[in-house]
Design a protein around this motif. Structure first.
Motif, short mmCIF file in Angstrom:
data_model
loop_
_atom_site.label_atom_id
_atom_site.label_comp_id
_atom_site.label_asym_id
_atom_site.label_seq_id
_atom_site.Cartn_x
_atom_site.Cartn_y
_atom_site.Cartn_z
N ASN A 64 10.11 0.70 -0.55
CA ASN A 64 9.30 1.34 0.50
C ASN A 64 7.81 1.05 0.28
O ASN A 64 7.19 1.61 -0.61
N PRO A 65 7.24 0.14 1.10
CA PRO A 65 5.86 -0.34 0.86
C PRO A 65 4.80 0.75 1.05
O PRO A 65 5.02 1.72 1.76
N LEU A 66 3.66 0.54 0.39
CA LEU A 66 2.56 1.51 0.45
C LEU A 66 1.48 1.04 1.43
O LEU A 66 1.35 -0.15 1.70
N ILE A 67 0.72 2.00 1.92
CA ILE A 67 -0.44 1.71 2.76
C ILE A 67 -1.65 1.62 1.84
O ILE A 67 -1.79 2.44 0.92
N ILE A 68 -2.52 0.64 2.07
CA ILE A 68 -3.75 0.61 1.27
C ILE A 68 -4.91 1.16 2.11
O ILE A 68 -4.97 0.96 3.32
N HIS A 69 -5.81 1.87 1.43
CA HIS A 69 -6.91 2.56 2.10
C HIS A 69 -8.23 1.90 1.75
O HIS A 69 -8.51 1.66 0.57
N ILE A 70 -9.01 1.63 2.78
CA ILE A 70 -10.30 0.94 2.58
C ILE A 70 -11.44 1.81 3.13
O ILE A 70 -11.20 2.71 3.94
N ALA A 71 -12.66 1.53 2.67
CA ALA A 71 -13.82 2.30 3.14
C ALA A 71 -14.75 1.44 3.99
O ALA A 71 -15.71 1.94 4.56
N ASP A 72 -14.43 0.14 4.07
CA ASP A 72 -15.27 -0.78 4.81
C ASP A 72 -14.36 -1.59 5.74
O ASP A 72 -13.39 -2.21 5.28
N LYS A 73 -14.66 -1.56 7.04
CA LYS A 73 -13.81 -2.22 8.03
C LYS A 73 -13.55 -3.69 7.69
O LYS A 73 -12.47 -4.22 7.92
N ASP A 74 -14.55 -4.36 7.14
CA ASP A 74 -14.42 -5.79 6.84
C ASP A 74 -13.37 -6.08 5.77
O ASP A 74 -12.90 -7.22 5.65
N ASP A 75 -12.99 -5.06 5.01
CA ASP A 75 -11.96 -5.27 3.98
C ASP A 75 -10.60 -5.60 4.61
O ASP A 75 -9.69 -6.05 3.91
N LEU A 76 -10.48 -5.38 5.92
CA LEU A 76 -9.27 -5.81 6.63
C LEU A 76 -9.06 -7.31 6.41
O LEU A 76 -7.94 -7.78 6.25
N LYS A 81 -4.51 -11.50 6.12
CA LYS A 81 -4.84 -12.85 6.60
C LYS A 81 -4.27 -13.05 8.00
O LYS A 81 -3.39 -12.30 8.43
N ASN A 82 -4.78 -14.07 8.68
CA ASN A 82 -4.42 -14.33 10.08
C ASN A 82 -4.55 -13.07 10.93
O ASN A 82 -3.67 -12.77 11.74
N VAL A 83 -5.62 -12.33 10.72
CA VAL A 83 -5.83 -11.07 11.46
C VAL A 83 -6.15 -11.40 12.93
O VAL A 83 -7.08 -12.16 13.21
N SER A 84 -5.35 -10.85 13.84
CA SER A 84 -5.48 -11.20 15.25
C SER A 84 -6.66 -10.51 15.91
O SER A 84 -7.21 -9.53 15.38
N LYS A 85 -7.00 -10.97 17.10
CA LYS A 85 -8.08 -10.37 17.89
C LYS A 85 -7.70 -8.92 18.24
O LYS A 85 -8.55 -8.02 18.21
N ILE A 86 -6.43 -8.70 18.55
CA ILE A 86 -6.00 -7.32 18.89
C ILE A 86 -6.18 -6.40 17.69
O ILE A 86 -6.64 -5.25 17.82
N ALA A 87 -5.86 -6.90 16.50
CA ALA A 87 -6.05 -6.09 15.28
C ALA A 87 -7.52 -5.72 15.14
O ALA A 87 -7.86 -4.56 14.87
N LYS A 88 -8.38 -6.69 15.37
CA LYS A 88 -9.82 -6.44 15.26
C LYS A 88 -10.25 -5.39 16.28
O LYS A 88 -10.98 -4.45 15.97
N ASP A 89 -9.77 -5.55 17.52
CA ASP A 89 -10.16 -4.61 18.58
C ASP A 89 -9.66 -3.19 18.28
O ASP A 89 -10.36 -2.21 18.53
N LEU A 90 -8.44 -3.11 17.75
CA LEU A 90 -7.90 -1.78 17.41
C LEU A 90 -8.72 -1.14 16.29
O LEU A 90 -9.07 0.05 16.34
#
Ligand code: TXA
Ligand code: MG
Length: 350
Positions: A64-76, A81-90
């Motif tokens: 059961n995979p874990l969610i990672i938590h970030i404090a800076d949006k750019d850490d996405l 990788k291969n982060v889509s435009k929709i991911a960025k917009d969301l």
């Protein structure tokens, strides 16, 4: 293990506790911390040994995979990788906030964190203490909800202590969680994006960014046989010690049916709890009646759902009978949790 427990009352004055918690993370330890959804049980997401301890402390399945938590949006982009435009917009629209994005992971993330999947869930919480803690830790924090696996997620520090005192290094407490149900999970590694778990950000809100986003069939409707796509959603969840039953249909008729059920259970010598709402609480004649909040603002219901389930356990009831809610907006998340809590034991009134 001796757990250090500190509660933040005033952020300015108590920042020292955040520093202490961050140091525990840097040393490879486990920290319980508040977020706006539910409390999390965190470790350095890049440290396999630290992450392994999360699975042990919670009694969680390794797959059961874990969610990672970030404090800076750019850490996405740092961890995905291969982060889509929709991911960025969301992310631009809903972060910081109660939404997790599933993206392809890069090789910084160890396999134990993602349970060997090629994707990873990433979330930037809006809770100020959470963000400060992540920032100070200087790394992404892998964190499931801070409960023993299977139990209702904790929305206040008292419940974290109940489940995890002696199993973690540090418990950092603060306010009650604002939202009360876990984040909305959106898989943006595929097109069209798919909601794997409903939460505080509703499908209607997501559709403002992308019309094609849809809800995984495994998490809506009454069919327990359709397997959900998120590995964790297949497990028994949110279970208080008592059995849970849900009654769905016209509200007046539900109240009538619940009164009848409560009476029958009491006749059999069982202790019964009724999960009611402000609108109906006075219409129940027997049993221990607790209101979740008002139907006029379902966010009050989401916020108290898990704590109310646990309160019934405190009172040692044998069975909890709950009213159902409309599956729209935040109601989808509420009903998703209720269905899992009752194992799909829903009495439908026609
Ligand atoms: O609000 C939240 O998301 C809270 C707080 C602490 O941030 N966290 C949380 O984590 O609810 P957890 O571990 O209790 O639930 C994570 C869910 C599980 O059902 C898991 O299977 C799913 O997310 N998940 C994680 N990574 C995934 C992936 N790569 N693909 C599909 N599902 C994933
Ligand atoms: Mg959980």
């Amino acid at each position: 293990m001796k757990t250090k427990i500190n509660i933040i009352k005033k952020l300015e004055k108590d920042k020292i506790f955040i520093d202490e918690a961050a140091n525990v993370i840097k040393d490879g330890g486990l920290v319980v911390f508040p977020t706006e959804t539910v409390y999390g049980l965190g470790a350095n997401a890049l440290d396999s040994e630290a992450v392994k301890k999360i699975f042990i402390a919670k009694g969680r399945h390794q797959d059961n995979p874990l969610i990672i938590h970030i404090a800076d949006k750019d850490d996405l982009y740092k961890y995905g990788k291969n982060v889509s435009k929709i991911a960025k917009d969301l992310a631009d629209k809903f972060w910081p906030g109660p939404m997790t994005l599933i993206v392809e992971k890069n090789n910084l993330i160890p396999d134990v964190t993602s349970a060997n999947l090629s994707t990873i869930g990433i979330r930037m919480p809006s809770d100020e203490v959470a963000r400060e803690f992540i920032k100070k830790s200087n790394v992404a924090i892998a964190a499931p909800s801070a409960n023993i696996s299977g139990r209702p997620s904790p929305t206040d520090v008292k419940r974290c202590i109940e489940d995890l005192d002696g199993r973690v290094d540090y418990i950092l407490g603060c306010n009650e969680s604002e939202v009360g149900v876990e984040s909305t999970i959106v898989d943006v590694s595929v097109y069209p994006p798919c909601v794997l778990r409903p939460g505080g950000i509703t499908l209607e809100m997501l559709k403002e960014v992308c019309q094609d986003i849809y809800m995984d069939k495994g998490i809506i409707g009454k069919d327990a046989n359709i397997k959900p796509k998120a590995p964790g959603m297949k497990y028994t969840h949110y279970s208080p010690k008592a059995r849970v039953r849900v009654v769905d249909g016209n509200l007046d008729k539900c109240v009538e049916k619940i009164n009848e059920m409560v009476h029958n259970y009491i006749e059999k010598g069982l202790r019964v709890g009724v999960m009611a709402t402000d609108e109906t609480r006075n219409e129940y004649k027997e049993g221990l009646v607790l209101s979740l909040g008002t139907r006029n603002d379902v966010s009050t219901i989401a916020k108290s759902l898990f704590s109310t389930l646990r309160e019934f356990d405190d009172k040692h009831v044998d069975i909890i009978i709950s009213e159902a809610f409309m599956e729209e907006g935040l109601g989808v998340a509420i009903m998703n949790r209720l269905k899992k809590a009752c194992g799909f034991d829903i009495v439908k009134i026609i």
